[in-house]
Enzyme design. Structure first.
Site, PDB file in Angstrom:
ATOM      1  CB  CYS A  80      80.670  82.752  10.543  1.00  0.00           C
ATOM      2  SG  CYS A  80      79.862  83.770  11.777  1.00  0.00           S
ATOM      3  CG  HIS A 170      77.819  84.330   6.563  1.00  0.00           C
ATOM      4  ND1 HIS A 170      77.798  83.011   6.946  1.00  0.00           N
ATOM      5  CD2 HIS A 170      77.825  85.056   7.703  1.00  0.00           C
ATOM      6  CE1 HIS A 170      77.783  82.931   8.267  1.00  0.00           C
ATOM      7  NE2 HIS A 170      77.797  84.158   8.751  1.00  0.00           N
ATOM      8  CD  GLU A 172      77.689  81.397   3.735  1.00  0.00           C
ATOM      9  OE1 GLU A 172      78.796  81.845   3.404  1.00  0.00           O
ATOM     10  OE2 GLU A 172      77.349  81.270   4.924  1.00  0.00           O
TER      11      GLU A 172
END
Ligand code: XMP
Length: 519
Positions: A80, A170, A172
């Protein structure tokens, strides 16, 4: 041990990146994004991840990495803001999007993306998790786009040197399909990190460290009753001679039902020789009388803790003892200390910043054996140390205890009511097999009374709010989606068994914008 270094630019997800890397069996370390990329920081690093940020990369205030980062020969993955930062730093352009891309968004790999090792084993189209208001207008020099979102916005880029990657989404976040696979491709496939991170290895390392630091001197641990300090206690008792371990428990009167007795019983069964309990309920309640402001209440509780600790340490004749704390990695981060200094300090966690701790820290006499661990890792360590599931599986409990769960002014009566209501709630959750599915559940006592009927009479009862959240580390949280039947039955159980409570409500706020606790 190989490690992945994470530069934190303040994203709410930075912690999650750290955890996901550890779930791959690789040690991760988070440092502020603008730290100097010194040899010490790079020690054992095999790759670097740049986190997201609440800033726009083009803001004048935006945090920038040390320029020597780009001289590093290590593989770098920007997530990001991380990729936007690298784009600007290499002559590209970042612009504000007319509309934020937020939530689940499909990503399509271009041919070069499908062949890239970052996406090995990933389908050509997958659903990612986005959270950005800016986007890459022009890639930096030597960079090319290898995936895009459905709206045609760049979603992944690679540098021709073959050492740098960036993703706009993202990986994660658990909602991102193939997220862990993509991180694994970077960490193990590209960085070739060796998987040396395990609780067994950690225990061995920390045990050797604490033995060499403390020798035969006394160690004092302040027990709060929660999982962390109990695991720290078990760790000390197994690692050192129990005769040198002093365990001090201050009963503030702000604990959950039967908690103090359970804490004492657990620690004695672990072989504790010096186990001291101070009954300080009356002192705490007197100091909190008339206090309504949450941060003031926190400060009073924290300060009182410290002065009682100091008195007791004198009384026990161990003023020179090493102070051991069950501080976690996330406690340090939330208090804005040491790591992630860009992340805002939201609530003060008194175990981290108390004057006693600061004084001992200055003397080099504070030991925090859990300070590189996340909550679930502490639980795994507790199991390894032989603690029963009933202790290690317990939901987190804040240091100030019921002091921040009774909104406004406290009293003994309110503490007793809340203790009862909370005990009924938790036992209902256990009976329904829900306790272990929830990350944290508790009751909050509201500072209002509402009308109800008891027989033919109107009566004014307290209002109890139920909280139940799903989370991985408390940094973000989703509301637990109860079956309405369960909620209704829990509400009846509470109002039947705790007559002072006349009404039960359920809190349906996520974090952010709400926090998990109400104060
Ligand atoms: P919040 O309410 O900030 O909570 O979303 C995140 C996690 O931290 C716990 N918490 C605290 N723990 N001292 C602590 O030791 C505190 O002052 C404190 N405030 C919140 C909370 O229970 C949740 O698990």
């Amino acid at each position: 041990m190989d490690k992945i270094l994470i530069l934190d630019f303040g994203s709410q997800y930075t912690q999650l990146i750290g955890r996901r890397v550890r779930e791959l069996g690789v040690y991760s370390e988070i440092i502020p994004g603008d730290s100097s990329i010194s040899e010490a920081a790079l020690k054992d690093a095999v790759g670097i991840i740049l986190s997201g940020s609440p800033f726009s990369a083009y803001d004048t205030q935006a945090p920038a990495p040390d320029s020597s980062l780009y001289d590093s020969r290590l593989p770098i993955l920007g997530i990001c803001y991380g990729i936007q930062r690298m784009t600007l730093d290499s002559g590209g352009a970042v612009e504000r999007l007319p509309e934020r891309e937020y939530g689940r968004r499909a990503v399509r790999l271009r041919a070069a993306g499908a062949e890239n090792p970052l996406f090995a084993g990933v389908e050509g189209r997958f659903v990612s998790w986005m959270s950005h208001g800016d986007s890459i207008l022009k890639p930096g020099e030597g960079w090319s786009v290898i995936a895009e979102s459905e709206g045609g916005i760049p979603a992944a880029l690679v540098h021709e040197g073959g050492k740098r990657w960036g993703v706009q989404f993202h990986p994660e976040v658990s909602h991102c399909e193939f997220g862990q696979r993509i991180l694994g491709n970077f960490v193990m496939g590209i960085c070739k990190a060796r998987q040396g991170w395990s609780m067994e290895a950690y225990l061995e390392q920390e045990a050797a460290l604490i033995r060499s630091k403390i020798g035969s001197q006394p160690a004092l641990l302040l027990i709060s009753g929660g999982v962390d300090s109990t695991v720290a206690g078990a760790f000390l008792l197994k690692t050192l001679d129990p005769a040198q371990v002093y365990l001090l428990y201050i009963d503030t009167g702000l604990m959950r039902k039967a908690e103090s007795d359970e804490v004492m019983a657990n620690l004695s069964s672990l072989g504790a020789r010096h186990l001291h309990k101070v009954d300080a309920e009356a002192v705490f309640l007197a100091a909190l009388k008339g206090q309504e402001d949450p941060e003031k209440k926190r400060r009073i509780i924290g300060d009182l803790f410290i002065s009682i600790q100091e008195q007791e340490v004198e009384r026990l004749g161990i003023p020179k003892a090493f102070l051991v704390q069950g501080t976690l990695y996330t406690d340090l981060i939330e208090s804005g200390k040491g790591v992630g200094k860009k992340a805002q300090v939201i609530k003060s966690h008194h175990n981290v910043r108390s004057p006693l701790v600061e004084k001992k820290r200055a003397e080099g006499r504070v030991i925090e054996p859990l300070d590189r661990l996340y909550k679930d890792e502490v639980r795994a360590l507790g199991r390894l140390l032989g603690l029963p599931e009933a202790i290690v599986g317990r939901h987190p409990f804040p240091g100030p205890g019921l002091g921040v769960r009774i909104l406004g002014e406290l009293s003994k009566e309110k503490c007793d009511i809340l203790r009862e209501a909370d005990a009924v709630y938790i036992s209902e959750l256990r009976a329904r097999g829900l306790y272990d599915k929830i990350w944290q559940a508790f009751c909050v006592l509201l500072p209002i009374r509402s009308v109800g009927v008891a027989g033919d009479e109107r009566k004014y009862g307290y209002v109890a709010a139920l909280r139940a959240v799903k989370s991985t580390d408390g940094m973000t949280a989703d509301v637990y989606p109860f079956d309405p039947e369960d909620l209704i039955a829990i509400s009846s159980a509470i109002t039947n068994k705790v007559p002072a409570v006349g009404r039960v409500v359920y809190d349906i706020s996520s974090k952010p914008p709400a926090t998990i606790e109400w104060e």
